[in-house]
Design a protein around this motif. Structure first.
Motif: not given
Ligand code: MCN
Ligand code: CUM
Length: 790
Positions: A57-66
Motif C-alpha cells: 500500500a505504501h513503499a518506496r521503489i528502490v529498483s525495477v529490473d525488467t
C-alpha cells in the motif's frame, strides 16, 4: 407550478412523449450476442498489454529490473515509470486538478497501483512477463484509516507535491454557519449521529479496457475505449500527450455498464497508447475483475458527523454536518471544478428548514483513487443518506412516526422554485403528493398494524422510508466546468432527402438506451417515426463536442439539445413548406409531422416532403441555404431536481441477523417521462444497487492496506435472490426550464434506496444507527449492543 398527477397504469396514461414504451432499438444486437465491445475489437498485428501492480500500500521503489521480462520471446516492449518519465508522461492530471502517477516512479501509494506495463504478442505472454519483473520495495507505514490521515505523525503520502507536509487535500464548506449555530442553540431537540458511507465499487459487468492504434503514416491515434466521456477524454489526451486533437479519435463502442466507473482516465489507457507508439502496432489492454475492483474509481468513503435540530413538535430547524472524505492516494474524483465535494450540499434534502451548514475535508489515504463513481449524481447519494438517516434518528428521539415527521417538514408545492439554504434553486416538485402515493401503494397503516402484531410474536419486521431530492444535469457553464471545459452539450440533426434522419449526440450510453429515447425526443418534435431516426454516439469523429454521460446529465442536457435542434429543423421546414405552397410561413401551423395552411388542414406538406424539397430544385427564399439540418449547443439554465419517495419492508432473523428485503415501493418523479419502460429499468437497477450497498457491498482493507474485496467472492453484489419484486409508481412534475420538461432519472434509485433499507433494518431491530453494509454479523452485533469496526 402545474402538477400532472398520473395514476393510471395503462400505457396511454403515461405518454407525455410519443411512442412511450418503445422497445429498445439497441436490444436486438445485445440479446443476440451481437453487441460490439472494446474487447471485441481485433486489429491486424494487434499486441496485448498487461499491468504489473504494487503488492504494497505504501513503499518506496528502490529498483525495477525488467531484463528477464524483456528477454521473454513474445515480449515487444516493457514500460516502466522511468520510460514514461523520459517521455514526460509519468504523471497525468486527474479530473480534480491533482496529478496521478501513470506508472510509479518514486513510491507506490496503494495496493494495486500501476508499476510497469508489458506489451507482448498475446495476453498470456504479457501476463507471464509481468511476473518476470523484479521490483525492490522499501515498505513505508501506510495511512489506511482516514480518521488518522491528519494526525501529526501520519506519514505524508503525497511527498511528490511541492511543499506538502500533511495529507489534507481540501477544506470546503457551504451554507451559513452562524445562522445554523443560532438555530441549533434555540432548538428544543438536537440529535447527533456519526455515520460512515463506506467505500463501494460500481463493478460494471464489463471491466475497463482499450485498444490504442497509432497509425505511423498519418500520425492519427485511434483509441477504442471504455469511456463515458469520449470527447472530454480526447481533449485530455491532447493536452497531456501533446498530440494534436484532430489527430486523436476516441471511440466508445458498446459499453457493458459504467455506473461512473468509466468516467476517469486510467493509467492502463495511457500505457496502451505509449505501447502502441513504441511497438508501432495496435495494443489492447483489458483489466481483469480484481484489477477493476482494486484499482479503478471507487465510490463514497464519507465519514459524516451529522446533527439535526428540531422543535419538540417535530419541526426541523437546521442540519449541520462535518465530513471527512477519503479520496485515496490521488484526488481523482470527477465533479464540476468549483465543487470539491460534488453536490453534497444538497444534504438539506427535501425539507423546509431554516438553516444548514456543511464542512467537508478531503484527505489522502493509501487506497485507490476515484471518488464519485457508482450512480452518485456527484455525492448526492451521500447527502440523501445523511439527511434521511438523520430524520429517522430524530423520529426515534421524538417517538414520532417517520412518515408523519417527513410529511410535516416536506417542501410544499407553492414553495417552488425553492431556494435552498445551501444555494440551490429546486426547479419544481409536489413532494407531499409523491409521499402520499408511496404510502398508499405500500398500504402504510396496514403495514404498521402488521408490524405491531409480529412484534408481539417476537418477530422483527421493519418499515423504512426515504425521500430524496437530486441535483442532475450539470450544468450551466458559468458555474460548472471540468478542467475548464464548460458543461454544455452539442447536438446535430440531419434529415436526409427521403425523410430519414440522423441525430448526432455527444453523450455516451452504457446501457441507458439512448439510441431509443433520443430518437423518441426527435420523433415527438418532428413527427418522424423513431425507427427512421438513427442516433449516433460514442465516436469523437462522428459526433459534436460535449462532456459525456454521468450525473444523469444526458436527458437534462443532451436531451434538451435534441429537442432544441429538432425545433430548429422544424422552423427551417416551415420556411421551405411556405415556399413549396407559395404562402407566407407565418400562415402555417404545425401539427405533428406536417406544416399546414391555417384554416385549410388539407393544404399541407409533411416533414418528409419538405426534406425532399429542401434537397431539390425548389427556389428557396433569400437566406435559406437548402438541405434540412441544424446544429445546437445547449447550455442548461439550471440543473433539474428529480425526486422520489421510497418505502422498504424487511424481516430480520432474530437468531442470525440475516435481513430479507420483503417489499420495496418506489415512486419517482423525473418530470416528463420519455420512455416509461426504460425509466423502470433504470429504477430497478438502481434499487438493486441500493440494496447491495445497504446490505452487502464494501471495499474493505486490513490495517496494512491489503484490499480485502478484490473478487466477487468478497465484494458481494446483490443477485435476484436478494431483491424483491419491485413495486413502482410515479408522479410527473415537469421541469419548467427543460424544453420537454424532463429531469434525469438514471441515478435516482441508487441515491434514494440505501437509506430506505437501512431505516427499515433499524426500525426492525430497534437500534438508532449501525453502519452499512448491514451484513448478518453487523446486524447481530447491533442487536446485542456491539459495534464492528468498519
Ligand atoms: N429517461 C426518460 N425520461 C426521463 C429521464 C430519463 O425516458 N424523464 C431515459 C433517458 O432518455 C435515458 C435513461 O432514461 O435513456 C437515463 O437517462 P438519464 O437520467 O438522463 O441518465 P443518463 O442517460 O445520463 O445516464 C447516466 C446515469 C448514470 S450517471 C449512471 S452512473 C448509470 C445510470 O445512468 N449508469 C448506468 N444508469 C445506468 N444504466 C445502465 N444500464 N448502465 C449504466 O452504466
Ligand atoms: Cu457518479 S456515477 Mo454516474 O455519474 O456516471
Amino acid at each position: 407550478m402545474t402538477t400532472v398527477q398520473e395514476t393510471g397504469s395503462a400505457p396511454a396514461d403515461e405518454r407525455p412523449i410519443g411512442y412511450g414504451r418503445l422497445k429498445r432499438k439497441e436490444d436486438p444486437r445485445f440479446v443476440r450476442g451481437k453487441g460490439h465491445y472494446v474487447d471485441d475489437v481485433q486489429l491486424p498485428g494487434m499486441l496485448h498489454g498487461a499491468v504489473l501492480r504494487s503488492p504494497l500500500a505504501h513503499a518506496r521503489i528502490v529498483s525495477v529490473d525488467t531484463s528477464a521480462a524483456e528477454s521473454h520471446p513474445k515480449v515487444r516492449a516493457v514500460i516502466t515509470g522511468a520510460t514514461l518519465e523520459g517521455l514526460g508522461l509519468a504523471w497525468m492530471p486527474t479530473l480534480s486538478m491533482d496529478t496521478q502517477a501513470v506508472l510509479a516512479t518514486d513510491k507506490v501509494r496503494f495496493q494495486g497501483q500501476e508499476v510497469a506495463f508489458v506489451v507482448a504478442d498475446d495476453h498470456y505472454a504479457a501476463r507471464d512477463a509481468i511476473e518476470l519483473i523484479d521490483v525492490e520495495y522499501e515498505p513505508l507505514p501506510p495511512v489506511i484509516d482516514a480518521r488518522h490521515a491528519l494526525d501529526a505523525d501520519a506519514p505524508v503520502i503525497r511527498d511528490d507535491l511541492e511543499g506538502r507536509t500533511d495529507n489534507r487535500i481540501f477544506d470546503w464548506e457551504a451554507g451559513d454557519r452562524a445562522a445554523t449555530d443560532e438555530a441549533f442553540a434555540r432548538a428544543e431537540v438536537v440529535v447527533a449521529q456519526t455515520m460512515l458511507y463506506p467505500r463501494v465499487h460500481p463493478a460494471p459487468l464489463e471491466t475497463c479496457g482499450c485498444v490504442a492504434d497509432l497509425d505511423p503514416v498519418d500520425g492519427k491515434l485511434t483509441l477504442w475505449s471504455t469511456t463515458q466521456a469520449p470527447h472530454a477524454h480526447r481533449t485530455l489526451y491532447a493536452m497531456v500527450a501533446g498530440l494534436p486533437e484532430h489527430k486523436i479519435r476516441v471511440v466508445s463502442p458498446d459499453i457493458g455498464g459504467g455506473f461512473g466507473n468509466k468516467v476517469p482516465i486510467y493509467p492502463g489507457y495511457v500505457c496502451a497508447i505509449v505501447g502502441s507508439i513504441l511497438a508501432g502496432k495496435p495494443v489492447k489492454w483489458v483489466e481483469d475483475r480484481s484489477e477493476n475492483l482494486m484499482s479503478t474509481g471507487f465510490a463514497r468513503d464519507y465519514h459524516m458527523d451529522g446533527e439535526i435540530a428540531a422543535t419538540r413538535e417535530g419541526r426541523i430547524l437546521a442540519i449541520r454536518v462535518k465530513v471527512l472524505a477519503d479520496h485515496g492516494a490521488f484526488n481523482g474524483t470527477a465533479q464540476p471544478s468549483k465543487f470539491p465535494a460534488g453536490f453534497f450540499h444538497v444534504f438539506t434534502g427535501s425539507y423546509d428548514i431554516e438553516a444548514a451548514h456543511c464542512a467537508v475535508t478531503g484527505v489522502y489515504t493509501d487506497k485507490a483513487p476515484g471518488g464519485v463513481a457508482y450512480a452518485c449524481s456527484f455525492r448526492v447519494t451521500e447527502a440523501a443518506y445523511l439527511v434521511e438517516r438523520l430524520v429517522d434518528c430524530l423520529a426515534d428521539e421524538l417517538k414520532a412516526d417517520p412518515a408523519e415527521l417527513r410529511m410535516k417538514n416536506l417542501l410544499r408545492p407553492e414553495q417552488f422554485p425553492y431556494h435552498s439554504k445551501t444555494g440551490w434553486e429546486y426547479d419544481s416538485g409536489d413532494y407531499p403528493a409523491t409521499l402520499r402515493k408511496t404510502l398508499d401503494l405500500a398500504g402504510y397503516d396496514a403495514l404498521r398494524r402488521e408490524q405491531a402484531e409480529r412484534r408481539a410474536r417476537g418477530e422483527l419486521m421493519g418499515i423504512g422510508l426515504s425521500f430524496f431530492t437530486e441535483t442532475v444535469g450539470a450544468g450551466p457553464r458559468r458555474h460548472m466546468d471540468i478542467l475548464g471545459l464548460g458543461m454544455a452539450d452539442g447536438c446535430e440533426l440531419r434529415v436526409h432527402p427521403t425523410g430519414k434522419a440522423v441525430l448526432r449526440i455527444s453523450v455516451q450510453s452504457q446501457g441507458q438506451g439512448h439510441e431509443t429515447t433520443f430518437a423518441q425526443i426527435v420523433a415527438e418534435e418532428l413527427g418522424i417515426p423513431p425507427e427512421d431516426i438513427d442516433v449516433v454516439h460514442g465516436d469523437t469523429d462522428r459526433t459534436p463536442f460535449g462532456l459525456g454521460t454521468y450525473g444523469s446529465r444526458s436527458t437534462p442536457v443532451s436531451g434538451a439539445a435534441a429537442a432544441v435542434v429538432a425545433r430548429k429543423v422544424r422552423d427551417k421546414a416551415r420556411i421551405i413548406a411556405g415556399a413549396m405552397m407559395e404562402v407566407s410561413p407565418d400562415d402555417l401551423e404545425w401539427e405533428k409531422g406536417r406544416w399546414f395552411v391555417q384554416g385549410d388542414p388539407t393544404a399541407a406538406k409533411t416533414i418528409q416532403e419538405i426534406a425532399l424539397a429542401a434537397h431539390g430544385v425548389l427556389e428557396l427564399p433569400e437566406g435559406v441555404e437548402g438541405h434540412l439540418d441544424a446544429t445546437t449547443v445547449y447550455n442548461p439554465p439550471n440543473l433539474t431536481f428529480p425526486y422520489g419517495a421510497y418505502l422498504c419492508v424487511v424481516d430480520v432473523d432474530p437468531g442470525t441477523g440475516v435481513v430479507k428485503v420483503r417489499r420495496f415501493v418506489a415512486v419517482d418523479d423525473c418530470g416528463t417521462r420519455i420512455n416509461p419502460m426504460i425509466i423502470e429499468g433504470q429504477v430497478h437497477g438502481g434499487l438493486a444497487d441500493g440494496v447491495g450497498m445497504a446490505l452487502s457491498e464494501i471495499i474493505a482493507f486490513d490495517e496494512d492496506g491489503n484490499c480485502l474485496s478484490g473478487s466477487f467472492m468478497d465484494y458481494l453484489v446483490p443477485t435476484a435472490l436478494e431483491v424483491p419484486a419491485w413495486e413502482l409508481g410515479y408522479t410527473v412534475t415537469p421541469s419548467p426550464h427543460h424544453p420537454i420538461g424532463a429531469k434525469g432519472v438514471g441515478e435516482s434509485a441508487t441515491v434514494g434506496s440505501p437509506a430506505a433499507v437501512v431505516n427499515a433494518v433499524m426500525d426492525a431491530i430497534g437500534v438508532r444507527h449501525a453502519d452499512m453494509p448491514l451484513t448478518p454479523g453487523r446486524v447481530w452485533l447491533a442487536m446485542h449492543g456491539g459495534v464492528e469496526a468498519p
